[in-house]
Design an enzyme around this catalytic site. Structure first.
Site, PDB file in Angstrom:
ATOM      1  N   SER A 144      -8.125  -6.177  -6.426  1.00 19.93           N
ATOM      2  CA  SER A 144      -7.113  -5.152  -6.151  1.00 19.93           C
ATOM      3  C   SER A 144      -6.473  -4.725  -7.464  1.00 19.93           C
ATOM      4  CB  SER A 144      -6.027  -5.728  -5.232  1.00 19.93           C
ATOM      5  OG  SER A 144      -4.971  -4.805  -5.077  1.00 19.93           O
ATOM      6  N   TYR A 157      -0.218 -12.806  -3.294  1.00 17.09           N
ATOM      7  CA  TYR A 157      -1.363 -11.898  -3.073  1.00 17.09           C
ATOM      8  C   TYR A 157      -1.878 -11.364  -4.407  1.00 17.09           C
ATOM      9  CZ  TYR A 157      -4.056  -7.787  -1.784  1.00 17.09           C
ATOM     10  OH  TYR A 157      -5.061  -6.855  -1.684  1.00 17.09           O
TER      11      TYR A 157
HETATM   12  N1  NAP Z   1      -5.889  -1.647   2.087  1.00 14.58           N
HETATM   13  C1  NAP Z   1      -5.398  -1.757   0.870  1.00 14.58           C
HETATM   14  O1  NAP Z   1      -4.414  -1.097   0.502  1.00 14.58           O
HETATM   15  C2  NAP Z   1      -6.083  -2.670  -0.132  1.00 14.58           C
HETATM   16  C3  NAP Z   1      -5.829  -2.478  -1.493  1.00 14.58           C
HETATM   17  C4  NAP Z   1      -6.445  -3.309  -2.416  1.00 14.58           C
HETATM   18  C5  NAP Z   1      -7.298  -4.314  -1.981  1.00 14.58           C
HETATM   19  N2  NAP Z   1      -7.512  -4.485  -0.652  1.00 14.58           N
HETATM   20  C6  NAP Z   1      -8.413  -5.581  -0.244  1.00 14.58           C
HETATM   21  O2  NAP Z   1      -9.466  -5.030   0.522  1.00 14.58           O
HETATM   22  C7  NAP Z   1     -10.008  -6.054   1.368  1.00 14.58           C
HETATM   23  C8  NAP Z   1     -10.179  -5.499   2.769  1.00 14.58           C
HETATM   24  O3  NAP Z   1      -8.897  -5.226   3.304  1.00 14.58           O
HETATM   25  P1  NAP Z   1      -8.616  -3.991   4.264  1.00 14.58           P
HETATM   26  O4  NAP Z   1      -7.704  -3.089   3.540  1.00 14.58           O
HETATM   27  O5  NAP Z   1      -9.872  -3.462   4.820  1.00 14.58           O
HETATM   28  O6  NAP Z   1      -7.739  -4.741   5.373  1.00 14.58           O
HETATM   29  P2  NAP Z   1      -7.993  -4.968   6.936  1.00 14.58           P
HETATM   30  O7  NAP Z   1      -8.229  -3.675   7.630  1.00 14.58           O
HETATM   31  O8  NAP Z   1      -6.853  -5.816   7.387  1.00 14.58           O
HETATM   32  O9  NAP Z   1      -9.348  -5.830   6.985  1.00 14.58           O
HETATM   33  C9  NAP Z   1      -9.378  -7.172   6.527  1.00 14.58           C
HETATM   34  C10 NAP Z   1     -10.661  -7.841   6.975  1.00 14.58           C
HETATM   35  O10 NAP Z   1     -10.649  -9.198   6.496  1.00 14.58           O
HETATM   36  C11 NAP Z   1     -10.939 -10.054   7.589  1.00 14.58           C
HETATM   37  N3  NAP Z   1     -10.268 -11.346   7.481  1.00 14.58           N
HETATM   38  C12 NAP Z   1      -8.955 -11.574   7.262  1.00 14.58           C
HETATM   39  N4  NAP Z   1      -8.699 -12.903   7.355  1.00 14.58           N
HETATM   40  C13 NAP Z   1      -9.891 -13.497   7.641  1.00 14.58           C
HETATM   41  C14 NAP Z   1     -10.272 -14.855   7.890  1.00 14.58           C
HETATM   42  N5  NAP Z   1      -9.378 -15.846   7.899  1.00 14.58           N
HETATM   43  N6  NAP Z   1     -11.578 -15.113   8.148  1.00 14.58           N
HETATM   44  C15 NAP Z   1     -12.485 -14.112   8.196  1.00 14.58           C
HETATM   45  N7  NAP Z   1     -12.184 -12.815   7.977  1.00 14.58           N
HETATM   46  C16 NAP Z   1     -10.889 -12.523   7.711  1.00 14.58           C
HETATM   47  C17 NAP Z   1     -10.428  -9.306   8.822  1.00 14.58           C
HETATM   48  O11 NAP Z   1     -11.149  -9.735   9.980  1.00 14.58           O
HETATM   49  P3  NAP Z   1     -10.558 -10.613  11.193  1.00 14.58           P
HETATM   50  O12 NAP Z   1      -9.088 -10.334  11.295  1.00 14.58           O
HETATM   51  O13 NAP Z   1     -11.349 -10.142  12.384  1.00 14.58           O
HETATM   52  O14 NAP Z   1     -10.884 -12.007  10.831  1.00 14.58           O
HETATM   53  C18 NAP Z   1     -10.803  -7.874   8.477  1.00 14.58           C
HETATM   54  O15 NAP Z   1     -12.130  -7.629   8.852  1.00 14.58           O
HETATM   55  C19 NAP Z   1      -9.059  -7.236   1.265  1.00 14.58           C
HETATM   56  O16 NAP Z   1      -9.609  -8.211   0.409  1.00 14.58           O
HETATM   57  C20 NAP Z   1      -7.804  -6.626   0.667  1.00 14.58           C
HETATM   58  O17 NAP Z   1      -7.052  -7.561  -0.050  1.00 14.58           O
HETATM   59  C21 NAP Z   1      -6.945  -3.687   0.287  1.00 14.58           C
END
Ligand code: NAP
Length: 272
Positions: A144, A157
């Site tokens: 990130s 985080y």
């Molecule tokens: N959105 C942003 O602004 C942003 C910015 C920078 C980086 N990121 C990074 O991008 C990545 C994806 O996030 P996103 O934005 O797509 O968020 P999201 O919509 O909340 O998706 C997160 C995914 O991670 C999975 N996950 C969470 N905890 C888990 C666990 N204990 N075991 C297995 N799977 C797990 C969730 O699946 P389940 O809940 O079904 O397990 C879901 O599929 C993350 O690493 C996040 O830190 C996001």
């Protein structure tokens, strides 16, 4: 659209929502022939499997809670038992927690470290030897832009993502001559379920992606797959995020500190 990944096998963690779900869709559109989907919500993985699987694409779901050491161990042996050897590993599963450190739920912090850092490292360790042996592989570790700066209210985080960013750059250098490419994806805000999961149930601090900086998940993923195909080291999608982050990264910390102090005083005024 490039067919760079046609005929390959890909493992996507966190495929039940947001960026991970989009990675699965776009990898399918780019011609991968085998996809393994990992997350806790099995129903969502099954729905995605039903949407994407077809004569040219086998999709397998591996429901797993990556916060648990045993579950990661089982996942790796289940993948092996299914004869799954990834050419592409998208280490995307992760989540955040927003608010004062001293009020954080300790169990949530531990799970965050386990998913964002430990599971990502173990899955890389599991996948890399086969990739090196086959002289090809692509790893995308989802870090990130939050990992490039100290981020008050997101301290743990941001630190987990600093690990991901650093680990990915070092691993890339280590694997430089092997045919295995490693990309650190460092998004700014993206509209997904991230904000909802990062916000605390007490409602004191909610996270929502600032609209001016937000890049769509579709754009983040297509730029990422292009960057992976090109063998790039790092991607910060979106100019509105990239420019300030690169500026902050290249400015000495002692010069940035007054700015950081100003930002953090928004959350906890001096008199508090
Ligand atoms: N959105 C942003 O602004 C942003 C910015 C920078 C980086 N990121 C990074 O991008 C990545 C994806 O996030 P996103 O934005 O797509 O968020 P999201 O919509 O909340 O998706 C997160 C995914 O991670 C999975 N996950 C969470 N905890 C888990 C666990 N204990 N075991 C297995 N799977 C797990 C969730 O699946 P389940 O809940 O079904 O397990 C879901 O599929 C993350 O690493 C996040 O830190 C996001």
């Amino acid at each position: 659209m490039s067919d760079h990944f046609a005929g390959m096998t890909a493992l996507v963690t966190g495929a039940s929502a947001g960026l991970g779900e989009e990675f699965a869709r776009q990898l399918a559109a780019r011609g991968v022939t085998r996809l393994a989907l990992v997350a806790r919500r099995a129903d969502r993985l099954e729905a995605l499997r039903a949407e994407l699987a077809g004569p040219a694409l086998r999709v397998d779901c591996f429901p797993a809670d990556l916060a648990h050491e045993d579950a990661v161990t089982h996942l790796m042996s289940d993948l092996e038992a299914a004869g799954f050897a990834p050419d592409i590993l998208i280490n995307n599963a992760g989540f955040g927690d927003v608010g004062n450190f001293e009020d954080a739920e300790p169990a949530k912090l531990e799970s965050m470290l386990a998913v964002n850092v430990v599971a990502l490292t173990r899955l890389s360790r599991w996948a890399v030897p086969g990739m090196v042996e086959r002289h090809r592989g692509w790893i995308c570790n989802v870090g990130s832009s939050a990992g490039m700066l100290p981020l008050p209210q997101f301290a743990v985080y941001a630190a987990t993502k600093a690990y991901v960013n650093s680990f990915s750059e070092a691993l890339r250098l280590e694997l430089r001559a092997t045919g295995v490419k490693v990309l650190a994806l460092c998004p700014g805000p993206v509209e997904t379920e991230f904000g909802q999961v990062a916000s605390r149930p007490d409602g004191k601090r909610k996270f929502s992606a600032p609209a001016a900086l937000a890049v769509s998940k579709e754009d983040v993923v297509s730029q990422t797959l292009d960057a992976m195909a090109a063998g790039s080291a790092r991607l910060i999608p979106g100019l509105a995020v990239r420019f300030p982050i690169l500026l902050a990264e290249s400015t000495p910390r002692w010069l940035m500190r007054p700015f950081f102090n100003l930002v953090s005083s928004r959350f906890r005024p001096e008199s508090a």
